[in-house]
Motif scaffolding. Sequence first.
Motif, PDB file in Angstrom:
ATOM      1  N   ILE A 126      -8.868  -4.493 -15.583  1.00 12.65           N
ATOM      2  CA  ILE A 126      -7.500  -4.282 -15.122  1.00 12.65           C
ATOM      3  C   ILE A 126      -7.133  -5.364 -14.116  1.00 12.65           C
ATOM      4  CG2 ILE A 126      -5.981  -2.656 -13.911  1.00 12.65           C
ATOM      5  CD1 ILE A 126      -8.618  -0.730 -14.632  1.00 12.65           C
ATOM      6  N   ALA A 127      -5.913  -5.893 -14.218  1.00 16.07           N
ATOM      7  CA  ALA A 127      -5.417  -6.841 -13.225  1.00 16.07           C
ATOM      8  C   ALA A 127      -4.097  -6.335 -12.682  1.00 16.07           C
ATOM      9  CB  ALA A 127      -5.228  -8.225 -13.842  1.00 16.07           C
ATOM     10  N   GLY A 128      -3.904  -6.475 -11.365  1.00 14.81           N
ATOM     11  CA  GLY A 128      -2.641  -6.051 -10.790  1.00 14.81           C
ATOM     12  C   GLY A 128      -2.528  -6.359  -9.312  1.00 14.81           C
ATOM     13  N   LEU A 129      -1.298  -6.284  -8.838  1.00 14.68           N
ATOM     14  CA  LEU A 129      -1.023  -6.471  -7.415  1.00 14.68           C
ATOM     15  C   LEU A 129      -1.552  -5.277  -6.635  1.00 14.68           C
ATOM     16  CD1 LEU A 129       2.712  -7.596  -7.649  1.00 14.68           C
ATOM     17  CD2 LEU A 129       0.799  -9.022  -6.900  1.00 14.68           C
ATOM     18  N   ASP A 130      -2.281  -5.535  -5.575  1.00 12.14           N
ATOM     19  CA  ASP A 130      -2.781  -4.429  -4.767  1.00 12.14           C
ATOM     20  C   ASP A 130      -1.744  -3.943  -3.752  1.00 12.14           C
ATOM     21  OD1 ASP A 130      -2.998  -6.779  -3.322  1.00 12.14           O
ATOM     22  OD2 ASP A 130      -4.991  -6.351  -2.535  1.00 12.14           O
ATOM     23  N   MET A 131      -0.793  -4.820  -3.383  1.00 12.20           N
ATOM     24  CA  MET A 131       0.260  -4.439  -2.435  1.00 12.20           C
ATOM     25  C   MET A 131       1.616  -4.912  -2.944  1.00 12.20           C
ATOM     26  SD  MET A 131      -1.397  -5.269   1.312  1.00 12.20           S
ATOM     27  CE  MET A 131      -1.831  -6.978   0.975  1.00 12.20           C
ATOM     28  N   ASP A 132       2.661  -4.165  -2.598  1.00  7.37           N
ATOM     29  CA  ASP A 132       4.011  -4.607  -2.940  1.00  7.37           C
ATOM     30  C   ASP A 132       4.503  -5.601  -1.886  1.00  7.37           C
ATOM     31  OD1 ASP A 132       4.907  -3.148  -0.713  1.00  7.37           O
ATOM     32  OD2 ASP A 132       5.695  -1.500  -1.906  1.00  7.37           O
ATOM     33  N   PHE A 133       5.756  -6.006  -1.976  1.00  8.22           N
ATOM     34  CA  PHE A 133       6.289  -7.010  -1.063  1.00  8.22           C
ATOM     35  C   PHE A 133       6.377  -6.536   0.386  1.00  8.22           C
ATOM     36  CE2 PHE A 133       9.984  -4.533  -1.982  1.00  8.22           C
ATOM     37  CZ  PHE A 133      10.861  -4.699  -0.924  1.00  8.22           C
ATOM     38  N   LYS A 134       6.282  -5.220   0.591  1.00 11.25           N
ATOM     39  CA  LYS A 134       6.303  -4.672   1.949  1.00 11.25           C
ATOM     40  C   LYS A 134       4.901  -4.550   2.541  1.00 11.25           C
ATOM     41  CE  LYS A 134      10.507  -1.964   1.293  1.00 11.25           C
ATOM     42  NZ  LYS A 134      11.074  -0.603   1.274  1.00 11.25           N
ATOM     43  N   GLY A 135       3.881  -4.936   1.755  1.00 14.12           N
ATOM     44  CA  GLY A 135       2.510  -4.822   2.229  1.00 14.12           C
ATOM     45  C   GLY A 135       1.935  -3.426   2.077  1.00 14.12           C
ATOM     46  N   VAL A 136       2.541  -2.632   1.194  1.00  8.58           N
ATOM     47  CA  VAL A 136       2.126  -1.250   0.958  1.00  8.58           C
ATOM     48  C   VAL A 136       1.321  -1.193  -0.343  1.00  8.58           C
ATOM     49  CG1 VAL A 136       3.015   1.088   0.482  1.00  8.58           C
ATOM     50  CG2 VAL A 136       4.173  -0.380   2.143  1.00  8.58           C
ATOM     51  N   PRO A 137       0.213  -0.407  -0.380  1.00 15.82           N
ATOM     52  CA  PRO A 137      -0.544  -0.270  -1.634  1.00 15.82           C
ATOM     53  C   PRO A 137       0.389   0.064  -2.795  1.00 15.82           C
ATOM     54  CG  PRO A 137      -1.743   0.748   0.154  1.00 15.82           C
ATOM     55  CD  PRO A 137      -0.391   0.358   0.712  1.00 15.82           C
TER      56      PRO A 137
END
Length: 191
Positions: free
Chosen positions: A118-129
Amino acid sequence: MFIERDVNSHKKVGTIEVIAGSMFSGKTEELIRRLKRAKFARQSVEIFKPTVDVRYSENEVVSHDENSIRSTPVENSANILLLSGNVDVVGIDEAQFFDKGLIEVVAKLANMGTRVIIAGLDMDFKGVPFGPIPGLMAIADYVTKVHAICVRCGSIAQFSHRFSEQEQVVLLGEKEAYEPLCRSCYIKATK
C-alpha cells in the motif's frame, strides 16, 4: 532422524507493507518498483487505485517521474476484495483516499495469503493523519516511511504544504498546489 513433511500442509502467509510519506517523497515510485519485481518473479499481481485519482491516467498508477503500471480504478475498498481473486500480490496506490474499510480488506487479503503493498500520504495538508493510513500502518508487517526534500531549505521534508486557501481535505494537485516542507518551514508557512 528425517521427518517427512507434507509440503501442501504449510499454509501460505500474506503480509502487509505500507509505504507512507509526504507528497513528492517517492511513495508511488517505490510501490511500482516492488510490483514490477513481483511480476518479474512471475507472481500474479493486481493493482488498484481510487477512481478519484485521475491526475495522470484513469487506468494506470503513475509516479511523478512518469513511471507507470496498469491498474484498476475502484470506487471503494470493498471492490478491492471482490476484484483481487486468487493473486499473489495486491498493490494499492493513493490509499488515503479510500474509506476506513480498507483496513479490514487489507487484513483479510493478508490472512488469505496475499502480499499487500500500500502507498499513501500519512498526513493531509494540515499535518493531520490521513484516512486509513494510520490504521494500516498499525497492522502492517512492514512500514517504509519515505521523505521528500524541503523545497525551501533542503532538509528532509515530511509535510505536504498546500498553497491554496481551499479547506477541503481532498484536493487533487501537483507542484502548482503543493510543496514538500520540513517541520520548521511548514510551521513558518502555516502561521
